[in-house]
Design a protein around this motif. Sequence first.
Motif, PDB file in Angstrom:
ATOM      1  N   VAL A 214       0.815  -1.220   0.000  1.00 43.15           N
ATOM      2  CA  VAL A 214       0.000   0.000   0.000  1.00 43.15           C
ATOM      3  C   VAL A 214       0.849   1.271   0.000  1.00 43.15           C
ATOM      4  CG1 VAL A 214      -1.981  -1.154   1.059  1.00 43.15           C
ATOM      5  CG2 VAL A 214      -0.337   0.025   2.530  1.00 43.15           C
ATOM      6  N   ARG A 215       2.149   1.119  -0.294  1.00 38.99           N
ATOM      7  CA  ARG A 215       3.017   2.300  -0.384  1.00 38.99           C
ATOM      8  C   ARG A 215       2.720   3.051  -1.684  1.00 38.99           C
ATOM      9  NH1 ARG A 215       8.721   0.324  -0.554  1.00 38.99           N
ATOM     10  NH2 ARG A 215       7.729  -1.170  -1.941  1.00 38.99           N
ATOM     11  N   THR A 216       3.415   4.146  -1.883  1.00 43.00           N
ATOM     12  CA  THR A 216       3.220   4.939  -3.103  1.00 43.00           C
ATOM     13  C   THR A 216       3.852   4.243  -4.301  1.00 43.00           C
ATOM     14  OG1 THR A 216       5.277   6.179  -2.873  1.00 43.00           O
ATOM     15  CG2 THR A 216       3.319   7.095  -1.753  1.00 43.00           C
TER      16      THR A 216
ATOM     17  N   HIS B 161      -1.974  -7.811   8.144  1.00 40.93           N
ATOM     18  CA  HIS B 161      -0.935  -6.937   7.628  1.00 40.93           C
ATOM     19  C   HIS B 161       0.392  -7.386   8.218  1.00 40.93           C
ATOM     20  CE1 HIS B 161       0.549  -3.850  10.623  1.00 40.93           C
ATOM     21  NE2 HIS B 161      -0.328  -4.512  11.334  1.00 40.93           N
TER      22      HIS B 161
ATOM     23  N   LYS C  54      -3.653   0.766   8.899  1.00 40.40           N
ATOM     24  CA  LYS C  54      -4.790   1.661   8.614  1.00 40.40           C
ATOM     25  C   LYS C  54      -5.645   1.111   7.479  1.00 40.40           C
ATOM     26  CE  LYS C  54      -2.661   5.906  10.304  1.00 40.40           C
ATOM     27  NZ  LYS C  54      -2.149   7.230   9.975  1.00 40.40           N
ATOM     28  N   VAL C  55      -5.006   0.604   6.439  1.00 43.47           N
ATOM     29  CA  VAL C  55      -5.746   0.022   5.311  1.00 43.47           C
ATOM     30  C   VAL C  55      -6.499  -1.230   5.779  1.00 43.47           C
ATOM     31  CG1 VAL C  55      -5.446  -1.205   3.118  1.00 43.47           C
ATOM     32  CG2 VAL C  55      -4.350   1.008   3.468  1.00 43.47           C
TER      33      VAL C  55
ATOM     34  N   VAL D  88       2.544   1.070   9.578  1.00 44.34           N
ATOM     35  CA  VAL D  88       1.511   2.028   9.988  1.00 44.34           C
ATOM     36  C   VAL D  88       0.404   2.129   8.940  1.00 44.34           C
ATOM     37  CG1 VAL D  88       1.047   4.448  10.542  1.00 44.34           C
ATOM     38  CG2 VAL D  88       3.083   3.337  11.465  1.00 44.34           C
ATOM     39  N   ARG D  89       0.786   2.372   7.689  1.00 43.99           N
ATOM     40  CA  ARG D  89      -0.222   2.509   6.623  1.00 43.99           C
ATOM     41  C   ARG D  89      -0.975   1.206   6.388  1.00 43.99           C
ATOM     42  NH1 ARG D  89       3.598   5.128   2.111  1.00 43.99           N
ATOM     43  NH2 ARG D  89       5.085   3.940   3.336  1.00 43.99           N
ATOM     44  N   SER D  90      -0.267   0.081   6.419  1.00 44.88           N
ATOM     45  CA  SER D  90      -0.938  -1.194   6.178  1.00 44.88           C
ATOM     46  C   SER D  90      -1.950  -1.505   7.283  1.00 44.88           C
ATOM     47  CB  SER D  90       0.065  -2.327   5.998  1.00 44.88           C
ATOM     48  OG  SER D  90       0.892  -2.482   7.124  1.00 44.88           O
TER      49      SER D  90
ATOM     50  N   MET E  80      -2.222   3.369  -0.718  1.00 47.85           N
ATOM     51  CA  MET E  80      -3.166   3.858   0.288  1.00 47.85           C
ATOM     52  C   MET E  80      -3.868   5.131  -0.178  1.00 47.85           C
ATOM     53  SD  MET E  80      -2.339   4.832   4.214  1.00 47.85           S
ATOM     54  CE  MET E  80      -3.576   5.511   5.283  1.00 47.85           C
ATOM     55  N   GLN E  81      -3.154   5.978  -0.922  1.00 42.36           N
ATOM     56  CA  GLN E  81      -3.708   7.262  -1.353  1.00 42.36           C
ATOM     57  C   GLN E  81      -4.963   7.108  -2.221  1.00 42.36           C
ATOM     58  OE1 GLN E  81       0.059   8.074  -3.009  1.00 42.36           O
ATOM     59  NE2 GLN E  81      -0.600   7.966  -5.119  1.00 42.36           N
TER      60      GLN E  81
ATOM     61  N   CYS F 133       3.380  -2.130   4.079  1.00 40.07           N
ATOM     62  CA  CYS F 133       3.810  -0.781   3.695  1.00 40.07           C
ATOM     63  C   CYS F 133       5.267  -0.635   4.115  1.00 40.07           C
ATOM     64  CB  CYS F 133       2.917   0.281   4.353  1.00 40.07           C
ATOM     65  SG  CYS F 133       3.025   0.319   6.158  1.00 40.07           S
TER      66      CYS F 133
END
Length: 127
Positions: free
Chosen positions: A33-35, A95, A80-81, A76-78, A52-53, A72
């Motif tokens: 889910v990274r950029t 995750h 949240k997703v 942290v982002r993973s 994620m964006q 991610c």
Amino acid sequence: MDIEQTDNGTLENWTPDEVAKAFAKNEIILIDVRTPQEFALERITGALLAPMQSFQADHMPDQNSKQIVFHCGSGVRSAKVAEQVLKAGADRIAHMAGGFVAWKDSGLPYMGTDVSTGGPKEMKKSG
């Protein structure tokens, strides 16, 4: 694996080694889910990209044949997703705790960028 019960369902926190073993056995779908920029520089070979964006939980495949595991950079982002997926109605999701940093710190292989050519190169952190 650390299992956490949230208000919306079960969140599984997998270690990089658990992810690597299940991925090698083709038991999971690994979603990064990274950029796109982060993914282009270095990534786990075979992982799918769903940044994620622009992530939409209701567009994820079901987990009837394979479990989905998000990752991610740091976890942290993973996380949240994964929470978004639980809120969208999934009863469990996973995750990778520690993210791609933990993957590399575990010495697991990944695709990186060869600084001398700018091309992709199989990498593995040395011991």
